[in-house]
Design a protein around this motif. Sequence first.
Motif, PDB file in Angstrom:
ATOM      1  N   ALA A 115     -47.335  10.968 -29.863  1.00  0.00           N
ATOM      2  CA  ALA A 115     -46.552  10.687 -28.654  1.00  0.00           C
ATOM      3  C   ALA A 115     -47.214  11.306 -27.428  1.00  0.00           C
ATOM      4  O   ALA A 115     -47.305  10.680 -26.362  1.00  0.00           O
ATOM      5  CB  ALA A 115     -45.131  11.231 -28.809  1.00  0.00           C
ATOM      6  N   MET A 164     -33.943   8.587 -16.132  1.00  0.00           N
ATOM      7  CA  MET A 164     -34.945   7.617 -16.590  1.00  0.00           C
ATOM      8  C   MET A 164     -34.861   7.444 -18.102  1.00  0.00           C
ATOM      9  O   MET A 164     -34.996   6.347 -18.624  1.00  0.00           O
ATOM     10  CB  MET A 164     -36.353   8.117 -16.249  1.00  0.00           C
ATOM     11  N   SER A 185     -34.346   4.127 -20.260  1.00  0.00           N
ATOM     12  CA  SER A 185     -35.345   3.619 -21.200  1.00  0.00           C
ATOM     13  C   SER A 185     -34.976   3.960 -22.643  1.00  0.00           C
ATOM     14  O   SER A 185     -35.788   3.821 -23.540  1.00  0.00           O
ATOM     15  CB  SER A 185     -36.727   4.156 -20.837  1.00  0.00           C
ATOM     16  N   VAL A 245     -34.505   6.711 -24.349  1.00  0.00           N
ATOM     17  CA  VAL A 245     -35.108   7.823 -25.082  1.00  0.00           C
ATOM     18  C   VAL A 245     -33.957   8.782 -25.381  1.00  0.00           C
ATOM     19  O   VAL A 245     -33.373   9.357 -24.472  1.00  0.00           O
ATOM     20  CB  VAL A 245     -36.193   8.526 -24.248  1.00  0.00           C
ATOM     21  N   ALA A 301     -37.584  14.205 -28.369  1.00  0.00           N
ATOM     22  CA  ALA A 301     -38.332  13.246 -27.561  1.00  0.00           C
ATOM     23  C   ALA A 301     -38.069  13.489 -26.073  1.00  0.00           C
ATOM     24  O   ALA A 301     -38.981  13.430 -25.245  1.00  0.00           O
ATOM     25  CB  ALA A 301     -37.945  11.820 -27.942  1.00  0.00           C
ATOM     26  N   SER A 333     -40.950  14.533 -23.391  1.00  0.00           N
ATOM     27  CA  SER A 333     -41.201  13.647 -22.249  1.00  0.00           C
ATOM     28  C   SER A 333     -41.145  14.414 -20.941  1.00  0.00           C
ATOM     29  O   SER A 333     -42.000  14.224 -20.067  1.00  0.00           O
ATOM     30  CB  SER A 333     -40.162  12.525 -22.184  1.00  0.00           C
ATOM     31  N   PHE A 335     -42.517   7.550 -14.503  1.00  0.00           N
ATOM     32  CA  PHE A 335     -41.566   6.781 -15.299  1.00  0.00           C
ATOM     33  C   PHE A 335     -42.211   6.327 -16.611  1.00  0.00           C
ATOM     34  O   PHE A 335     -41.623   6.449 -17.686  1.00  0.00           O
ATOM     35  CB  PHE A 335     -41.065   5.576 -14.509  1.00  0.00           C
ATOM     36  N   LEU A 336     -43.452   5.816 -16.510  1.00  0.00           N
ATOM     37  CA  LEU A 336     -44.141   5.331 -17.715  1.00  0.00           C
ATOM     38  C   LEU A 336     -44.366   6.453 -18.726  1.00  0.00           C
ATOM     39  O   LEU A 336     -44.159   6.277 -19.922  1.00  0.00           O
ATOM     40  CB  LEU A 336     -45.488   4.700 -17.338  1.00  0.00           C
ATOM     41  N   ILE A 337     -44.768   7.634 -18.248  1.00  0.00           N
ATOM     42  CA  ILE A 337     -45.014   8.749 -19.174  1.00  0.00           C
ATOM     43  C   ILE A 337     -43.733   9.104 -19.911  1.00  0.00           C
ATOM     44  O   ILE A 337     -43.723   9.264 -21.131  1.00  0.00           O
ATOM     45  CB  ILE A 337     -45.527  10.005 -18.424  1.00  0.00           C
ATOM     46  N   ILE A 338     -42.646   9.208 -19.154  1.00  0.00           N
ATOM     47  CA  ILE A 338     -41.377   9.574 -19.775  1.00  0.00           C
ATOM     48  C   ILE A 338     -40.976   8.555 -20.837  1.00  0.00           C
ATOM     49  O   ILE A 338     -40.634   8.905 -21.968  1.00  0.00           O
ATOM     50  CB  ILE A 338     -40.286   9.728 -18.691  1.00  0.00           C
ATOM     51  N   ALA A 339     -41.068   7.275 -20.483  1.00  0.00           N
ATOM     52  CA  ALA A 339     -40.647   6.232 -21.420  1.00  0.00           C
ATOM     53  C   ALA A 339     -41.582   6.170 -22.629  1.00  0.00           C
ATOM     54  O   ALA A 339     -41.123   6.171 -23.776  1.00  0.00           O
ATOM     55  CB  ALA A 339     -40.598   4.884 -20.704  1.00  0.00           C
ATOM     56  N   ILE A 340     -42.897   6.156 -22.381  1.00  0.00           N
ATOM     57  CA  ILE A 340     -43.856   5.973 -23.481  1.00  0.00           C
ATOM     58  C   ILE A 340     -43.858   7.178 -24.435  1.00  0.00           C
ATOM     59  O   ILE A 340     -43.836   7.018 -25.657  1.00  0.00           O
ATOM     60  CB  ILE A 340     -45.294   5.740 -22.939  1.00  0.00           C
ATOM     61  N   THR A 341     -43.878   8.398 -23.872  1.00  0.00           N
ATOM     62  CA  THR A 341     -43.879   9.581 -24.738  1.00  0.00           C
ATOM     63  C   THR A 341     -42.630   9.582 -25.615  1.00  0.00           C
ATOM     64  O   THR A 341     -42.701   9.770 -26.829  1.00  0.00           O
ATOM     65  CB  THR A 341     -43.919  10.879 -23.896  1.00  0.00           C
ATOM     66  N   GLY A 342     -41.479   9.363 -24.981  1.00  0.00           N
ATOM     67  CA  GLY A 342     -40.219   9.375 -25.710  1.00  0.00           C
ATOM     68  C   GLY A 342     -40.151   8.287 -26.764  1.00  0.00           C
ATOM     69  O   GLY A 342     -39.823   8.545 -27.923  1.00  0.00           O
ATOM     70  N   TRP A 343     -40.500   7.064 -26.360  1.00  0.00           N
ATOM     71  CA  TRP A 343     -40.451   5.934 -27.302  1.00  0.00           C
ATOM     72  C   TRP A 343     -41.353   6.171 -28.496  1.00  0.00           C
ATOM     73  O   TRP A 343     -40.972   5.963 -29.630  1.00  0.00           O
ATOM     74  CB  TRP A 343     -40.921   4.637 -26.618  1.00  0.00           C
ATOM     75  N   THR A 344     -42.600   6.573 -28.207  1.00  0.00           N
ATOM     76  CA  THR A 344     -43.563   6.754 -29.290  1.00  0.00           C
ATOM     77  C   THR A 344     -43.036   7.777 -30.287  1.00  0.00           C
ATOM     78  O   THR A 344     -43.046   7.549 -31.499  1.00  0.00           O
ATOM     79  CB  THR A 344     -44.923   7.234 -28.733  1.00  0.00           C
ATOM     80  N   HIS A 345     -42.524   8.884 -29.757  1.00  0.00           N
ATOM     81  CA  HIS A 345     -42.025   9.917 -30.660  1.00  0.00           C
ATOM     82  C   HIS A 345     -40.851   9.393 -31.486  1.00  0.00           C
ATOM     83  O   HIS A 345     -40.830   9.539 -32.710  1.00  0.00           O
ATOM     84  CB  HIS A 345     -41.600  11.171 -29.883  1.00  0.00           C
ATOM     85  N   GLN A 346     -39.923   8.738 -30.825  1.00  0.00           N
ATOM     86  CA  GLN A 346     -38.742   8.225 -31.535  1.00  0.00           C
ATOM     87  C   GLN A 346     -39.129   7.226 -32.613  1.00  0.00           C
ATOM     88  O   GLN A 346     -38.613   7.259 -33.729  1.00  0.00           O
ATOM     89  CB  GLN A 346     -37.800   7.520 -30.548  1.00  0.00           C
ATOM     90  N   ILE A 405     -42.109   6.693 -34.201  1.00  0.00           N
ATOM     91  CA  ILE A 405     -42.837   7.246 -35.345  1.00  0.00           C
ATOM     92  C   ILE A 405     -41.903   8.082 -36.216  1.00  0.00           C
ATOM     93  O   ILE A 405     -41.932   8.016 -37.440  1.00  0.00           O
ATOM     94  CB  ILE A 405     -44.030   8.097 -34.872  1.00  0.00           C
ATOM     95  N   ARG A 406     -41.065   8.832 -35.560  1.00  0.00           N
ATOM     96  CA  ARG A 406     -40.094   9.671 -36.262  1.00  0.00           C
ATOM     97  C   ARG A 406     -39.182   8.793 -37.134  1.00  0.00           C
ATOM     98  O   ARG A 406     -38.882   9.114 -38.279  1.00  0.00           O
ATOM     99  CB  ARG A 406     -39.280  10.404 -35.201  1.00  0.00           C
TER     100      ARG A 406
END
Lengths: 232, 122
Positions: free
Chosen positions: A96, A167, A171, A173, A178, A182, B95-106, B108-109
Amino acid sequence: MQYLENKYFLIALTFVVFMATKYIQKRTGIALLNPILLTIAIIIGFLMCTDISYETYSEGGEYIDFWLKPAVVALGVPLYQQLESIRKQLLPILIAELAGCIVGISSVVFVAEILGGTREVILSLASKSVTTPIAMEITETLGGIPPLTAAVVVCTGIFGGMTGFKMMKMSRVKSPIAQGLSMGTAAHAVGTSAAMDHGYRYGAFSSLGLTLNGLFTALLTPIILDLMGYSI
Amino acid sequence: MIQQCAVLFSFLAAGELIVWLTGIPLPSSIIGMILLTVSLKAGIVKLEWVDKISDFLSKNLGFFFVPAGVGLMKCLGLINAQWLPIIGASVVSTFLIIAITGWTHQTIRHITTSRNNAISRK
């Protein structure tokens, strides 16, 4: 008027303004009245009105600045307290972080390009999501403008801290881990301070996010910029 | 409080020493933080030696950024000329970092836990 340049006065002013803005935000509950942002704005306004230079303010300000480093070391404590859950989730966390780091650097460069940023400005923005000392170091090696990086880093942190949890709601999250990650990845120590307000566990993962993103950004920024056609 | 400061600053000083010795391009504070985490884990440092100062500093992190933020006034001219790329890129990217980091972690988890559950059910 000479007295206004006294460094102890300027330090006292910074504390008092911060305390007052914190109180105002608590009373009104308006997120936009962020104490860090308001304090910076009020101090800049004060310095401009009284014609005091930034260098003069710095003579007092550097004593506040000084505590940034020990404060980052102090984040080792919440990090230690979450070591067990970090160990269990090491792989998802690392992937991540890597994704967030790459998307962060490439998107800021890409959007700045589209909106007509000059080369120097674009290079100064690349490291905007990591903590100030790392970011300024990166900008220096890239040939950007370090003071601009410092300003953008602080503003990104404040912006991320203020809007981050909204945010994430948008999105979707959801998990606390997570969310913490983030915040630290996008908004370094200022985001971590917002995450701490949310809960100790969020703060711990945010510290982890800021550390890992700091490491990855230091390593990957030159490579990503090179791939995007910037010869450094 | 003296003891707390002694421990905390020792770790920062150790971070500084490592940077000075190796020339590693990382801030001493991050190295100090990692050393502190490791030492707490190894039991070299007890939590009650640093918990109070750590609590105070990490809860007030934002305040220490104020002088760096005031430094913004040094580049007001540049920001004025380039405000659109500076603000636009930072906002979109945050915004992209927050969404992508969070999504990726969720994501894979989610995959790994459902696989683990499937294994344990067998």
